[in-house]
Design a protein around this motif. Structure first.
Motif, PDB file in Angstrom:
ATOM      1  N   ASN A  47      41.268   7.888  11.669  1.00 47.50           N
ATOM      2  CA  ASN A  47      42.029   8.679  10.715  1.00 47.50           C
ATOM      3  C   ASN A  47      43.162   7.854  10.120  1.00 47.50           C
ATOM      4  O   ASN A  47      43.869   7.162  10.840  1.00 47.50           O
ATOM      5  CB  ASN A  47      42.624   9.908  11.400  1.00 47.50           C
ATOM      6  CG  ASN A  47      41.564  10.895  11.793  1.00 47.50           C
ATOM      7  OD1 ASN A  47      40.489  10.898  11.225  1.00 47.50           O
ATOM      8  ND2 ASN A  47      41.849  11.730  12.766  1.00 47.50           N
ATOM      9  N   PRO A  48      43.343   7.956   8.806  1.00 52.30           N
ATOM     10  CA  PRO A  48      44.475   7.247   8.211  1.00 52.30           C
ATOM     11  C   PRO A  48      45.784   7.920   8.639  1.00 52.30           C
ATOM     12  O   PRO A  48      45.816   9.098   8.968  1.00 52.30           O
ATOM     13  CB  PRO A  48      44.233   7.399   6.708  1.00 52.30           C
ATOM     14  CG  PRO A  48      43.397   8.625   6.582  1.00 52.30           C
ATOM     15  CD  PRO A  48      42.560   8.682   7.835  1.00 52.30           C
ATOM     16  N   ILE A  49      46.840   7.178   8.645  1.00 48.33           N
ATOM     17  CA  ILE A  49      48.143   7.726   9.049  1.00 48.33           C
ATOM     18  C   ILE A  49      48.572   8.772   8.034  1.00 48.33           C
ATOM     19  O   ILE A  49      48.623   8.509   6.830  1.00 48.33           O
ATOM     20  CB  ILE A  49      49.192   6.599   9.145  1.00 48.33           C
ATOM     21  CG1 ILE A  49      48.802   5.619  10.248  1.00 48.33           C
ATOM     22  CG2 ILE A  49      50.573   7.176   9.402  1.00 48.33           C
ATOM     23  CD1 ILE A  49      49.694   4.406  10.332  1.00 48.33           C
ATOM     24  N   GLN A  50      48.855   9.958   8.528  1.00 46.05           N
ATOM     25  CA  GLN A  50      49.263  11.052   7.649  1.00 46.05           C
ATOM     26  C   GLN A  50      50.754  10.996   7.332  1.00 46.05           C
ATOM     27  O   GLN A  50      51.164  11.228   6.223  1.00 46.05           O
ATOM     28  CB  GLN A  50      48.915  12.397   8.304  1.00 46.05           C
ATOM     29  CG  GLN A  50      47.445  12.600   8.559  1.00 46.05           C
ATOM     30  CD  GLN A  50      46.646  12.726   7.286  1.00 46.05           C
ATOM     31  OE1 GLN A  50      47.117  13.229   6.293  1.00 46.05           O
ATOM     32  NE2 GLN A  50      45.424  12.219   7.294  1.00 46.05           N
ATOM     33  N   ASN A  51      51.557  10.729   8.360  1.00 45.92           N
ATOM     34  CA  ASN A  51      53.006  10.687   8.199  1.00 45.92           C
ATOM     35  C   ASN A  51      53.511   9.327   8.652  1.00 45.92           C
ATOM     36  O   ASN A  51      53.418   8.987   9.819  1.00 45.92           O
ATOM     37  CB  ASN A  51      53.677  11.774   9.044  1.00 45.92           C
ATOM     38  CG  ASN A  51      53.282  13.163   8.596  1.00 45.92           C
ATOM     39  OD1 ASN A  51      53.102  13.396   7.426  1.00 45.92           O
ATOM     40  ND2 ASN A  51      53.146  14.066   9.537  1.00 45.92           N
ATOM     41  N   ALA A  52      54.065   8.597   7.742  1.00 40.81           N
ATOM     42  CA  ALA A  52      54.613   7.292   8.090  1.00 40.81           C
ATOM     43  C   ALA A  52      55.991   7.491   8.720  1.00 40.81           C
ATOM     44  O   ALA A  52      56.732   8.422   8.378  1.00 40.81           O
ATOM     45  CB  ALA A  52      54.723   6.430   6.847  1.00 40.81           C
ATOM     46  N   ALA A  53      56.336   6.634   9.660  1.00 41.62           N
ATOM     47  CA  ALA A  53      57.645   6.709  10.307  1.00 41.62           C
ATOM     48  C   ALA A  53      58.724   6.370   9.282  1.00 41.62           C
ATOM     49  O   ALA A  53      58.544   5.476   8.454  1.00 41.62           O
ATOM     50  CB  ALA A  53      57.702   5.740  11.477  1.00 41.62           C
ATOM     51  N   PRO A  54      59.855   7.080   9.346  1.00 38.07           N
ATOM     52  CA  PRO A  54      60.928   6.778   8.392  1.00 38.07           C
ATOM     53  C   PRO A  54      61.530   5.401   8.669  1.00 38.07           C
ATOM     54  O   PRO A  54      61.676   5.000   9.817  1.00 38.07           O
ATOM     55  CB  PRO A  54      61.948   7.898   8.635  1.00 38.07           C
ATOM     56  CG  PRO A  54      61.656   8.404   9.990  1.00 38.07           C
ATOM     57  CD  PRO A  54      60.205   8.172  10.240  1.00 38.07           C
ATOM     58  N   THR A  55      61.875   4.691   7.608  1.00 40.92           N
ATOM     59  CA  THR A  55      62.439   3.349   7.765  1.00 40.92           C
ATOM     60  C   THR A  55      63.753   3.166   7.031  1.00 40.92           C
ATOM     61  O   THR A  55      64.474   2.206   7.297  1.00 40.92           O
ATOM     62  CB  THR A  55      61.443   2.289   7.256  1.00 40.92           C
ATOM     63  OG1 THR A  55      61.112   2.573   5.902  1.00 40.92           O
ATOM     64  CG2 THR A  55      60.177   2.272   8.101  1.00 40.92           C
ATOM     65  N   THR A  56      64.090   4.049   6.119  1.00 40.89           N
ATOM     66  CA  THR A  56      65.313   3.912   5.341  1.00 40.89           C
ATOM     67  C   THR A  56      66.519   4.275   6.200  1.00 40.89           C
ATOM     68  O   THR A  56      66.600   5.385   6.740  1.00 40.89           O
ATOM     69  CB  THR A  56      65.277   4.836   4.106  1.00 40.89           C
ATOM     70  OG1 THR A  56      64.088   4.572   3.379  1.00 40.89           O
ATOM     71  CG2 THR A  56      66.492   4.635   3.232  1.00 40.89           C
ATOM     72  N   ARG A  57      67.451   3.356   6.333  1.00 38.25           N
ATOM     73  CA  ARG A  57      68.663   3.608   7.122  1.00 38.25           C
ATOM     74  C   ARG A  57      69.616   4.471   6.302  1.00 38.25           C
ATOM     75  O   ARG A  57      69.850   4.222   5.124  1.00 38.25           O
ATOM     76  CB  ARG A  57      69.320   2.290   7.509  1.00 38.25           C
ATOM     77  CG  ARG A  57      68.446   1.491   8.446  1.00 38.25           C
ATOM     78  CD  ARG A  57      69.140   0.242   8.880  1.00 38.25           C
ATOM     79  NE  ARG A  57      68.243  -0.580   9.688  1.00 38.25           N
ATOM     80  CZ  ARG A  57      68.666  -1.515  10.514  1.00 38.25           C
ATOM     81  NH1 ARG A  57      69.950  -1.762  10.636  1.00 38.25           N
ATOM     82  NH2 ARG A  57      67.807  -2.209  11.211  1.00 38.25           N
ATOM     83  N   LEU A  58      70.158   5.486   6.951  1.00 43.19           N
ATOM     84  CA  LEU A  58      70.966   6.490   6.259  1.00 43.19           C
ATOM     85  C   LEU A  58      72.442   6.380   6.613  1.00 43.19           C
ATOM     86  O   LEU A  58      72.800   6.037   7.735  1.00 43.19           O
ATOM     87  CB  LEU A  58      70.476   7.896   6.646  1.00 43.19           C
ATOM     88  CG  LEU A  58      68.987   8.186   6.456  1.00 43.19           C
ATOM     89  CD1 LEU A  58      68.643   9.529   7.078  1.00 43.19           C
ATOM     90  CD2 LEU A  58      68.604   8.155   4.995  1.00 43.19           C
TER      91      LEU A  58
END
Length: 118
Positions: A47-58
């Motif tokens: 299965n392709p990844i549905q939700n990518a892990a967040p990477t943008t620093r906030l």
């Protein structure tokens, strides 16, 4: 049915060909049921990844009542914050928060290196 003693005597005196044979009893077999074949798994691509892990620093801004330390400002600054204020304890460059979940009395932050801060 002959007693145990009589069977022992008969066994010792009579040759095997003249011994009384027990009637043959066939065990009744239950009708065989066909065993269903198990379903084979289909060979599919992963299965392709549905939700990518967040990477943008906030940059994290907080406001509200901080009486229980829920704003993360520390004990000295646990006052009522009426306007959004930058939380310097969660700096984007050093800590690197990428996601936040909040509630009435708690806040949880996920950092870029998969640490959970509460």
């Amino acid at each position: 049915m002959p007693s145990r003693k009589r069977r022992a005597q008969e066994h010792m005196t009579n040759p095997p060909s003249k011994r009384a044979k027990a009637p043959a009893v066939k065990a009744a077999r239950a009708p065989s049921k066909a065993i269903p074949q198990t379903r084979r798994r289909r060979e599919t691509a992963p299965n392709p990844i549905q939700n990518a892990a967040p990477t943008t620093r906030l940059e994290v801004f907080v406001f509200g009542k901080g009486s229980a330390g829920e704003l993360g400002l520390g004990t000295r600054n646990s006052i009522d914050v009426k306007r959004p204020r930058l939380n310097t304890n969660l700096d984007a460059k050093s800590v690197g928060v990428v996601d936040i979940a909040t509630g009435g009395m708690h806040a949880v932050a996920l950092t870029h290196d998969n640490k959970v801060l509460t």
